[in-house]
Design a protein around this motif. Structure first.
Motif, mmCIF file in Angstrom:
data_model
loop_
_atom_site.group_PDB
_atom_site.id
_atom_site.type_symbol
_atom_site.label_atom_id
_atom_site.label_comp_id
_atom_site.label_asym_id
_atom_site.label_seq_id
_atom_site.Cartn_x
_atom_site.Cartn_y
_atom_site.Cartn_z
ATOM 1 N N VAL A 1 134.330 -14.628 25.903
ATOM 2 C CA VAL A 1 134.045 -14.341 23.952
ATOM 3 C C VAL A 1 133.174 -15.654 23.931
ATOM 4 C CG1 VAL A 1 134.673 -15.074 21.884
ATOM 5 C CG2 VAL A 1 136.188 -14.608 23.283
ATOM 6 N N SER A 2 133.017 -16.899 24.517
ATOM 7 C CA SER A 2 131.576 -17.812 24.267
ATOM 8 C C SER A 2 130.600 -17.233 24.841
ATOM 9 C CB SER A 2 132.181 -19.192 25.095
ATOM 10 O OG SER A 2 132.144 -18.515 26.281
ATOM 11 N N ARG A 3 130.396 -16.183 26.003
ATOM 12 C CA ARG A 3 129.437 -15.298 26.065
ATOM 13 C C ARG A 3 128.961 -15.043 25.474
ATOM 14 N NH1 ARG A 3 125.034 -16.395 29.100
ATOM 15 N NH2 ARG A 3 124.420 -14.709 30.404
ATOM 16 N N LEU A 4 129.275 -14.114 24.777
ATOM 17 C CA LEU A 4 129.185 -13.628 23.826
ATOM 18 C C LEU A 4 128.367 -13.682 22.633
ATOM 19 C CD1 LEU A 4 132.215 -10.511 24.222
ATOM 20 C CD2 LEU A 4 129.205 -10.851 24.426
ATOM 21 N N VAL A 5 129.585 -15.241 22.607
ATOM 22 C CA VAL A 5 128.074 -15.990 20.975
ATOM 23 C C VAL A 5 127.694 -16.482 21.018
ATOM 24 C CG1 VAL A 5 128.930 -17.566 19.316
ATOM 25 C CG2 VAL A 5 130.913 -15.599 20.370
ATOM 26 N N LEU B 1 125.398 -15.597 23.535
ATOM 27 C CA LEU B 1 124.355 -14.503 23.660
ATOM 28 C C LEU B 1 123.725 -13.803 22.434
ATOM 29 C CD1 LEU B 1 125.552 -11.894 26.747
ATOM 30 C CD2 LEU B 1 123.213 -13.713 26.399
ATOM 31 N N THR B 2 124.835 -13.573 21.255
ATOM 32 C CA THR B 2 124.109 -13.573 19.685
ATOM 33 C C THR B 2 123.531 -14.746 19.779
ATOM 34 O OG1 THR B 2 126.603 -12.213 19.565
ATOM 35 C CG2 THR B 2 125.315 -12.740 17.659
ATOM 36 N N MET B 3 123.974 -15.762 19.948
ATOM 37 C CA MET B 3 123.494 -16.766 19.026
ATOM 38 C C MET B 3 121.826 -16.963 19.075
ATOM 39 S SD MET B 3 125.226 -17.588 16.785
ATOM 40 C CE MET B 3 124.508 -19.465 15.874
ATOM 41 N N LEU B 4 121.428 -16.473 20.194
ATOM 42 C CA LEU B 4 120.473 -16.645 21.476
ATOM 43 C C LEU B 4 119.383 -15.348 20.685
ATOM 44 C CD1 LEU B 4 120.774 -17.458 24.955
ATOM 45 C CD2 LEU B 4 119.683 -18.754 23.218
ATOM 46 N N ARG B 5 120.216 -14.536 20.383
ATOM 47 C CA ARG B 5 119.141 -13.313 19.541
ATOM 48 C C ARG B 5 118.852 -13.908 18.669
ATOM 49 N NH1 ARG B 5 121.958 -7.594 21.100
ATOM 50 N NH2 ARG B 5 122.081 -7.867 23.531
ATOM 51 N N ARG B 6 119.498 -14.557 17.593
ATOM 52 C CA ARG B 6 119.054 -14.679 15.864
ATOM 53 C C ARG B 6 118.457 -15.632 15.594
ATOM 54 N NH1 ARG B 6 125.106 -14.442 12.984
ATOM 55 N NH2 ARG B 6 125.207 -12.096 13.298
#
Length: 57
Positions: free
Chosen positions: A45-49, A51-56
């Motif tokens: 979950v922390s890895r997915l969060v 990666l999502t923050m890096l895209r934004r």
């Protein structure tokens, strides 16, 4: 097959109590497995969060 079912239910975090360890040694072995299952989910979950923050940005 019962041990595989126990391992899967412990690592997935559902905690089904159809099969439970009876001996103290088995319970001592199950505790780190439960902890690693919870930590694995937290890691994913922390890895997915992250990666999502890096895209934004």
């Amino acid at each position: 097959m019962e041990l595989l079912y126990l391992s899967f239910s412990l690592l997935s975090g559902v905690g089904l109590s159809d099969v439970v360890p009876l001996h103290p040694q088995a319970r001592a072995l199950v505790m780190p497995e439960q902890f690693s299952g919870v930590m694995y989910v937290a890691l994913v979950v922390s890895r997915l969060v992250g990666l999502t923050m890096l895209r934004r940005v």
